[in-house]
Design an enzyme around this catalytic site. Structure first.
Site, short mmCIF file in Angstrom:
data_model
loop_
_atom_site.label_atom_id
_atom_site.label_comp_id
_atom_site.label_asym_id
_atom_site.label_seq_id
_atom_site.Cartn_x
_atom_site.Cartn_y
_atom_site.Cartn_z
N LYS A 53 0.85 -1.20 0.00
CA LYS A 53 0.00 0.00 0.00
C LYS A 53 0.88 1.25 0.00
O LYS A 53 0.60 2.22 -0.70
CB LYS A 53 -0.94 -0.02 1.22
N GLN A 97 -5.44 -2.18 9.01
CA GLN A 97 -5.15 -3.46 8.38
C GLN A 97 -5.75 -4.60 9.22
O GLN A 97 -5.47 -4.71 10.40
CB GLN A 97 -3.63 -3.64 8.23
N ASP A 120 -11.67 1.89 2.99
CA ASP A 120 -11.97 0.47 2.77
C ASP A 120 -13.48 0.28 2.57
O ASP A 120 -13.91 -0.79 2.14
CB ASP A 120 -11.52 -0.37 3.98
#
Ligand code: NAP
Length: 283
Positions: A53, A97, A120
């Site tokens: 990322k 995460q 997300d």
């Protein structure tokens, strides 16, 4: 023989577009889109994802800040960081995460991310927006699948779309997105009866179950579009999808490979969401 939907090439084209837009925002508004990535603990797979990322952000000019916290971080400490990032104007996107260590409640943490920074799109608010069809932030994997279809000029409207898998991050939002594009959508899961038969009715088949090579050519209608979301290991430990590529490509009109199909699209959609969040803030 099916045409390959090349996720690497399509994602590279989208990356270029994102880089150009990021540069434009920098020049015209003096703002650099920023993504904050929180990782707790030492999970090796998570560390690889976070490194990727960061690399993706660096390559497109997005500012990425990785917050690596120790395994024994408390819920209060993690929430305090999320709230700090919520209030930081240089941060346009926040991701935590997953999976988090077991003593931390992921739902609680996700629910505390500012909905406008939830790149997300896992916050219940953004999940609800997907249901309504009025969305800015979409979960990266199903959004990546939609972009693959669109950029391959594959029409969804009026098609029989079958999604295998009903997870909150892939299957369910995927089904809603196909429905919003006027597909006729069937969602299958582990309790579905006559899975083979339902699969054979699909003009567009999206498979997201996590079982190596589970969907075979005999389950695919001649000329169907096959999108393989799975990331599995075969008997030799080699990366493969949920679809048995060899038999499926003989029946399909279009097919995504693994690797090089949906995976790179998931990565680029996170950048897209960060850019969208920054643009929304500038409005
Ligand atoms: P998940 O949360 O484990 O969900 C799997 C889904 O598949 C469940 O709904 C399950 O049904 C269903 N299922 C399992 N076995 C089945 C069977 N034999 N027949 C029909 N349905 C079955 O997995 P996920 O997070 O959605 O991920 C799915 C796969 O996609 C995994 O391989 C994952 O690694 C991969 N993935 C890839 C990307 C990418 O970027 N390429 C991103 C995310 C995920 P029940 O609900 O009944 O249990």
């Amino acid at each position: 023989m099916a045409k390959i939907i090349d996720g690497k090439a399509i994602s590279a084209a989208i990356r270029q577009e994102i880089s150009a837009e990021v540069e434009k925002i920098k020049q015209e508004k003096g703002v650099v889109p920023g993504l904050a990535v929180i990782i707790v603990g030492e999970d090796p797979a998570s560390q690889v994802y976070v490194r990727n990322k960061k690399k993706d952000c660096d390559e497109t000019g997005i500012n990425s800040i990785v917050h690596a916290l120790p395994e024994n971080t408390t819920e209060e400490e993690l929430l305090a960081l999320v709230h700090k990032l919520n209030n930081d104007d240089s941060v346009h996107g926040i991701i935590v995460q997953l999976p988090l260590p077991k003593h931390l409640d992921s739902d609680l943490i996700i629910n505390n991310i500012d909905v406008n920074k939830d790149v997300d799109a896992f916050h219940p608010y953004n999940v609800g927006k997907i249901m309504i069809g009025d969305y800015e932030l979409l979960p990266c994997t199903p959004a990546g699948v939609m972009a693959l279809l669109e950029r391959s000029n594959i029409e969804v409207s009026g098609k029989n779309c079958v999604v295998i898998g009903r997870s909150n991050i892939v299957g369910k939002p995927q089904a809603m997105m196909l429905l919003h594009k006027n597909g006729t959508v069937t969602v299958c899961h582990s309790k579905t009866k006559n899975l083979d038969e339902i699969c054979r009715s699909a003009d567009i088949l999206v498979v997201a179950i996590g079982r190596a090579k589970y969907v075979t050519g005999d389950m695919i209608k001649e000329g169907a579009v096959v999108i393989d979301v799975g990331m599995c290991r075969d008997e030799n430990g080699k990366l493969c999808g949920d679809v048995d590529y060899e038999s499926a490509e003989k029946k399909a009109s279009y097919i995504t490979p693994v690797p090089g199909g949906v995976g790179p699209m998931t990565r680029v959609m996170l950048l897209q969401n960060t850019l969208s969040a920054a643009k929304k803030k500038l409005k």
